[in-house]
Motif scaffolding. Structure first.
Motif, mmCIF file in Angstrom:
data_model
loop_
_atom_site.group_PDB
_atom_site.id
_atom_site.type_symbol
_atom_site.label_atom_id
_atom_site.label_comp_id
_atom_site.label_asym_id
_atom_site.label_seq_id
_atom_site.Cartn_x
_atom_site.Cartn_y
_atom_site.Cartn_z
ATOM 1 N N THR A 216 0.918 -1.167 0.069
ATOM 2 C CA THR A 216 0.142 -0.097 0.039
ATOM 3 C C THR A 216 0.923 1.385 -0.049
ATOM 4 O O THR A 216 0.567 2.055 -0.620
ATOM 5 C CB THR A 216 -0.934 0.036 1.106
ATOM 6 N N SER A 217 2.117 1.073 0.643
ATOM 7 C CA SER A 217 2.910 2.431 0.574
ATOM 8 C C SER A 217 3.509 2.765 -0.538
ATOM 9 O O SER A 217 3.774 3.880 -1.181
ATOM 10 C CB SER A 217 4.035 2.099 1.830
ATOM 11 N N ASP A 218 3.249 1.897 -1.614
ATOM 12 C CA ASP A 218 3.858 2.078 -3.096
ATOM 13 C C ASP A 218 2.727 2.462 -3.870
ATOM 14 O O ASP A 218 3.159 3.017 -5.070
ATOM 15 C CB ASP A 218 4.365 0.773 -3.768
ATOM 16 N N LEU A 219 1.760 2.866 -3.530
ATOM 17 C CA LEU A 219 0.417 3.281 -4.213
ATOM 18 C C LEU A 219 0.495 4.830 -4.476
ATOM 19 O O LEU A 219 1.204 5.431 -3.518
ATOM 20 C CB LEU A 219 -0.804 2.837 -3.580
ATOM 21 N N SER A 220 0.152 5.525 -5.393
ATOM 22 C CA SER A 220 -0.012 6.987 -5.449
ATOM 23 C C SER A 220 -1.144 7.249 -4.439
ATOM 24 O O SER A 220 -1.743 6.633 -4.030
ATOM 25 C CB SER A 220 -0.471 7.389 -6.755
ATOM 26 N N HIS A 221 -0.890 8.588 -4.302
ATOM 27 C CA HIS A 221 -1.816 9.272 -3.400
ATOM 28 C C HIS A 221 -3.474 9.063 -3.888
ATOM 29 O O HIS A 221 -4.298 8.590 -2.986
ATOM 30 C CB HIS A 221 -1.740 10.714 -3.077
ATOM 31 N N GLY A 222 -3.635 9.158 -5.026
ATOM 32 C CA GLY A 222 -4.942 8.920 -5.256
ATOM 33 C C GLY A 222 -5.424 7.481 -5.614
ATOM 34 O O GLY A 222 -6.660 7.226 -5.191
ATOM 35 N N GLN A 223 -4.543 6.509 -5.716
ATOM 36 C CA GLN A 223 -4.887 5.130 -5.526
ATOM 37 C C GLN A 223 -5.266 4.846 -4.023
ATOM 38 O O GLN A 223 -6.100 3.956 -3.938
ATOM 39 C CB GLN A 223 -3.601 4.330 -5.898
ATOM 40 N N ARG A 224 -4.447 5.636 -3.131
ATOM 41 C CA ARG A 224 -4.767 5.155 -1.572
ATOM 42 C C ARG A 224 -6.466 5.432 -1.328
ATOM 43 O O ARG A 224 -6.871 4.918 -0.746
ATOM 44 C CB ARG A 224 -3.863 5.723 -0.628
ATOM 45 N N ARG A 225 -6.489 6.636 -1.956
ATOM 46 C CA ARG A 225 -8.049 7.181 -1.706
ATOM 47 C C ARG A 225 -8.975 6.177 -2.363
ATOM 48 O O ARG A 225 -9.756 5.763 -1.710
ATOM 49 C CB ARG A 225 -8.254 8.559 -2.489
ATOM 50 N N GLN A 226 -8.615 5.482 -3.449
ATOM 51 C CA GLN A 226 -9.429 4.543 -4.201
ATOM 52 C C GLN A 226 -9.588 3.338 -3.476
ATOM 53 O O GLN A 226 -10.546 2.790 -3.115
ATOM 54 C CB GLN A 226 -8.885 4.168 -5.541
ATOM 55 N N LEU A 227 -8.239 2.775 -2.535
ATOM 56 C CA LEU A 227 -8.367 1.926 -1.918
ATOM 57 C C LEU A 227 -9.147 2.055 -0.499
ATOM 58 O O LEU A 227 -9.814 1.024 -0.085
ATOM 59 C CB LEU A 227 -6.893 1.532 -1.414
#
Length: 250
Positions: free
Chosen positions: A146-157
């Motif tokens: 999860t730490s490797d995701l972009s900020h936007g992808q974390r929001r989607q997650l």
């Protein structure tokens, strides 16, 4: 018109001599994005905590899905389908994308896990998690840390985790925070589609996003709702423009 999925009436909360919210009425209807805006210190975070159950009000009530949930805990409200995402990510950054969503599905079931490896072999939980990842478009990065995701992808997650609750409504606290222009545009498109699955109470400072997404806007100033209306109504409201939008209507 059908009854609102969320109905807030007379919510009041004080901290010592400071009144954080005063007699707040608010509702959320099926299929809509209802934005809550206001200056820093207006009481937005307190109001969201009152709605979600993180704080108990001094007065007033919260009805959700036609039931009075005012006495229920945050977890109990979540199990009824009140899904919340946070301004500061609550994801487990060291876990994989899939593991985070499986934990969300586990929370919905009310289990307390002790052996994580066993949880990750639970086919029912995996099915729920995989479905949520497909819905938000993250199925191809399920194995990423999860730490490797972009900020936007974390929001989607975060939304994927919330989807495991089979949500009836979303409470979203500044989902655009920290996103650049491109990321904000992508998330706006995502939220615009998500409203059809469950309505969204959106707390947001990005006014371009608010005006692009909101069906209705409520303006909170010094703990009180001073106006509720459509985008055009709020833009043209002299009191709102003076108190929050920074200009006096001509």
């Amino acid at each position: 018109m059908t009854d609102p999925i969320l109905k807030v009436r007379g919510l009041t909360k004080s901290f010592g001599g400071l009144v954080a919210t005063r007699d707040v009425d608010l509702d959320l209807r099926a299929g809509e994005i209802h934005a809550l805006i206001g200056p820093n210190g207006a009481g937005k975070s307190t109001l969201v905590q009152l709605i979600s159950g993180a704080l108990r009000p001094d007065a007033g009530s919260v009805q959700f899905g036609g039931q009075d949930v005012s006495a229920l805990t945050t977890a109990a409200r979540a199990r009824k389908g009140m899904a919340r995402t946070f301004q500061i990510s609550s994801l487990a950054m060291e876990y994989s994308v899939l593991q985070n969503v499986v934990l969300g599905a586990l929370g919905r079931r009310g289990d307390v896990f002790r052996f994580f490896n066993r949880v990750m072999k639970d086919q029912q939980l995996l099915k729920v998690a995989e479905k949520a990842l497909v819905q938000v478009g993250l199925q191809d990065v399920r194995a990423f840390r999860t730490s490797d995701l972009s900020h936007g992808q974390r929001r989607q997650l975060e939304v994927a985790v919330a989807l495991t609750l089979d949500p009836k409504a979303f409470l979203m606290d500044e989902p655009m925070a920290g996103l650049g222009a491109e990321g904000s545009q992508q998330l706006q498109g995502f939220l615009d589609q998500l409203r059809h699955q469950a309505p969204i109470l959106l707390i947001e400072h990005d006014m371009d996003a608010v005006f692009a997404l909101a069906d209705r806007i409520s303006v909170l100033v010094y703990g009180e709702i001073i106006a509720t209306g459509t985008v055009d109504e709020i833009r043209g409201n002299p009191a709102v423009r003076q108190a929050y939008l920074g200009e006096v209507a001509e």
